[in-house]
Design an enzyme around this catalytic site. Structure first.
Site, mmCIF file in Angstrom:
data_model
loop_
_atom_site.group_PDB
_atom_site.id
_atom_site.type_symbol
_atom_site.label_atom_id
_atom_site.label_comp_id
_atom_site.label_asym_id
_atom_site.label_seq_id
_atom_site.Cartn_x
_atom_site.Cartn_y
_atom_site.Cartn_z
ATOM 1 N N GLU A 93 -45.460 96.306 100.935
ATOM 2 C CA GLU A 93 -46.513 97.032 100.220
ATOM 3 C C GLU A 93 -46.135 97.269 98.766
ATOM 4 O OE1 GLU A 93 -47.247 100.154 103.888
ATOM 5 O OE2 GLU A 93 -47.259 100.853 101.829
ATOM 6 N N CYS A 113 -36.928 99.631 106.549
ATOM 7 C CA CYS A 113 -35.917 100.530 105.991
ATOM 8 C C CYS A 113 -34.977 100.944 107.106
ATOM 9 C CB CYS A 113 -36.584 101.760 105.378
ATOM 10 S SG CYS A 113 -35.388 102.837 104.548
ATOM 11 N N CYS A 120 -40.722 109.841 107.147
ATOM 12 C CA CYS A 120 -41.147 108.673 106.374
ATOM 13 C C CYS A 120 -41.549 107.527 107.301
ATOM 14 C CB CYS A 120 -40.008 108.240 105.454
ATOM 15 S SG CYS A 120 -40.406 106.787 104.480
ATOM 16 N N CYS A 337 -45.983 105.717 101.388
ATOM 17 C CA CYS A 337 -44.724 105.459 102.064
ATOM 18 C C CYS A 337 -44.806 104.619 103.340
ATOM 19 C CB CYS A 337 -44.055 106.790 102.398
ATOM 20 S SG CYS A 337 -44.244 107.986 101.093
HETATM 21 N N1 SAH Z 1 -35.582 104.966 99.714
HETATM 22 C C1 SAH Z 1 -35.933 105.563 98.485
HETATM 23 C C2 SAH Z 1 -37.305 105.177 97.967
HETATM 24 C C3 SAH Z 1 -38.474 105.161 98.922
HETATM 25 S S1 SAH Z 1 -39.346 106.589 99.365
HETATM 26 C C4 SAH Z 1 -35.813 107.052 98.575
HETATM 27 O O1 SAH Z 1 -35.543 107.556 99.639
HETATM 28 O O2 SAH Z 1 -35.915 107.725 97.565
HETATM 29 C C5 SAH Z 1 -40.093 107.310 97.982
HETATM 30 C C6 SAH Z 1 -40.244 108.832 98.128
HETATM 31 O O3 SAH Z 1 -41.295 109.190 99.065
HETATM 32 C C7 SAH Z 1 -38.979 109.472 98.678
HETATM 33 O O4 SAH Z 1 -38.683 110.629 97.972
HETATM 34 C C8 SAH Z 1 -39.380 109.746 100.107
HETATM 35 O O5 SAH Z 1 -38.554 110.680 100.665
HETATM 36 C C9 SAH Z 1 -40.829 110.178 99.957
HETATM 37 N N2 SAH Z 1 -41.567 110.197 101.238
HETATM 38 C C10 SAH Z 1 -41.375 109.419 102.311
HETATM 39 N N3 SAH Z 1 -42.226 109.748 103.313
HETATM 40 C C11 SAH Z 1 -42.984 110.757 102.857
HETATM 41 C C12 SAH Z 1 -44.052 111.528 103.413
HETATM 42 N N4 SAH Z 1 -44.510 111.328 104.647
HETATM 43 N N5 SAH Z 1 -44.615 112.483 102.651
HETATM 44 C C13 SAH Z 1 -44.175 112.695 101.379
HETATM 45 N N6 SAH Z 1 -43.174 112.011 100.809
HETATM 46 C C14 SAH Z 1 -42.565 111.046 101.522
#
Ligand code: SAH
Length: 344
Positions: A93, A113, A120, A337
């Site tokens: 994506e 991942c 997430c 995400c």
């Molecule tokens: N692996 C990296 C980048 C990908 S996630 C990281 O962990 O930073 C990008 C951001 O979205 C991260 O801060 C992650 O924690 C957040 N994120 C993931 N799932 C989410 C959700 N359901 N609601 C809000 N933020 C989320």
């Protein structure tokens, strides 16, 4: 048979070297880069100022094509979400997010991942593989084209799509340099944000790279136990070690770090959490980006109310932590995400 390499896996220097090996003038490297990264060419035929013979040779030696688009959905707020299908059937994506002041591309760095954060969607189907440099920059090329067509030129890149950027360090660094280079996509380093789950040794390595990019660290927990539960990576790189690595990064690079902190009702958005954060961040100059939990059906978390989130933010601000609440975008297109990939 070894498949042809993708030309977007080559740095400018590597392309110039290749051209030397086939007796072409090295300056053609800049021309070819310009076609790919600035003029948006999706084939060698399009490169009309490159001699025909060289174009033929490039065509025989390299791949240069657009991604197959499995889905493209535009949200009511203008967010455009792409689901691309890669050569081996893996889906990734990428999201284009236009706002008043900027147009941001959210880019994936891995298919799936392996970090399994407990909020997430990206981790649910597990990890498949790293994306190549070409697969990373090609997402940017597609979003750049989309942004140009909608007359909102691409200005910012965030590596916040599927996967952990620092777990695919070499390909990420190469892609960042192509994105940043004025011969490449030419996006200023300060407009490029790398977001990490907190891979401590790679944060240290990144500090040595001499890039002026922005670093965002996904904190999400307020102490060691809470982070252990929400982010299994914390068992390998505990809370205090992560904070120490971040302090080191700031010292070494002179750059600020943004911390991302998810607001989950009764879990991370509580008085107890705020008090712990204040303790942990005493004396650290940083920005705290508070992200309202975006519901994923596989988890039972809830998003706090607006009042609860504001109370949390104000409590951090009162102790000198600069905090902002992120506005969710593209909710109607599952833009958060890994959700679209998961549904496919
Ligand atoms: N692996 C990296 C980048 C990908 S996630 C990281 O962990 O930073 C990008 C951001 O979205 C991260 O801060 C992650 O924690 C957040 N994120 C993931 N799932 C989410 C959700 N359901 N609601 C809000 N933020 C989320």
């Amino acid at each position: 048979m070894i498949p042809h390499p993708d030309i977007r896996d080559l740095s400018l220097e590597e392309l110039a070297f290749y051209l030397k090996t086939v007796d072409a003038e090295p300056f053609r490297a800049r021309q070819i880069f310009e076609w790919i990264y600035q003029k948006g060419a999706w084939s060698f035929e399009a490169m009309t100022n490159v001699p025909k013979e060289l174009r033929e040779r490039l065509k025989k030696g390299f791949i240069l094509k657009a991604n197959a688009i499995t889905q493209k959905i535009t949200s009511a707020d203008g967010t455009v979400k792409f689901l691309f299908c890669l050569h081996d059937g893996e889906k990734i994506e990428s999201v284009l997010i236009p706002t008043q002041s900027r147009t941001t591309a959210c880019i994936s760095t891995q298919a799936g991942c392996k970090f399994g954060c407990k909020f997430c969607a990206s981790g649910i189907g597990g990890w498949k593989r790293d994306l190549s440099c070409a697969e990373i920059v090609t997402q940017v090329l597609h979003l750049k084209e989309e942004a140009r067509q909608t007359k909102r030129p691409l200005s910012h890149i965030v590596f916040m799509g599927t996967g952990e950027p620092l777990d695919n360090f070499i390909n990420l660094m190469k892609a960042v340099r192509i994105i940043n280079s004025d011969q490449g996509i030419n996006i200023g380093a300060r407009h490029i944000t790398i977001s990490t789950v907190g891979v401590v040794p790679k944060i240290k390595e990144l500090a040595q790279e001499g890039l002026q990019v922005e670093l965002a660290v996904s904190l999400h927990g307020y102490d060691n136990p809470s982070r252990n539960v929400l982010m299994p990576v914390n068992r390998k790189y505990p809370f205090d070690e992560l904070i120490a690595a971040c302090r080191g990064y700031v010292r070494q690079t002179g750059r600020q770090i943004t911390f991302e902190y998810i607001l989950i009702k009764d879990v991370t958005c509580t008085d107890h959490a705020a008090a712990n954060l204040k303790k942990a961040f005493k004396g650290i100059i940083c920005k705290m980006n508070l992200i309202p939990y975006n519901p994923v059906s596989e988890f039972d978390h809830q998003t706090p109310s607006r009042e609860e989130m504001l109370k949390f933010k104000n409590s951090l601000e009162a102790s000198g932590i600069h905090a902002t609440i992120r506005t969710p975008r593209g909710k109607d297109v599952n833009a958060a995400c890994g959700q679209l990939r998961l549904k496919n």
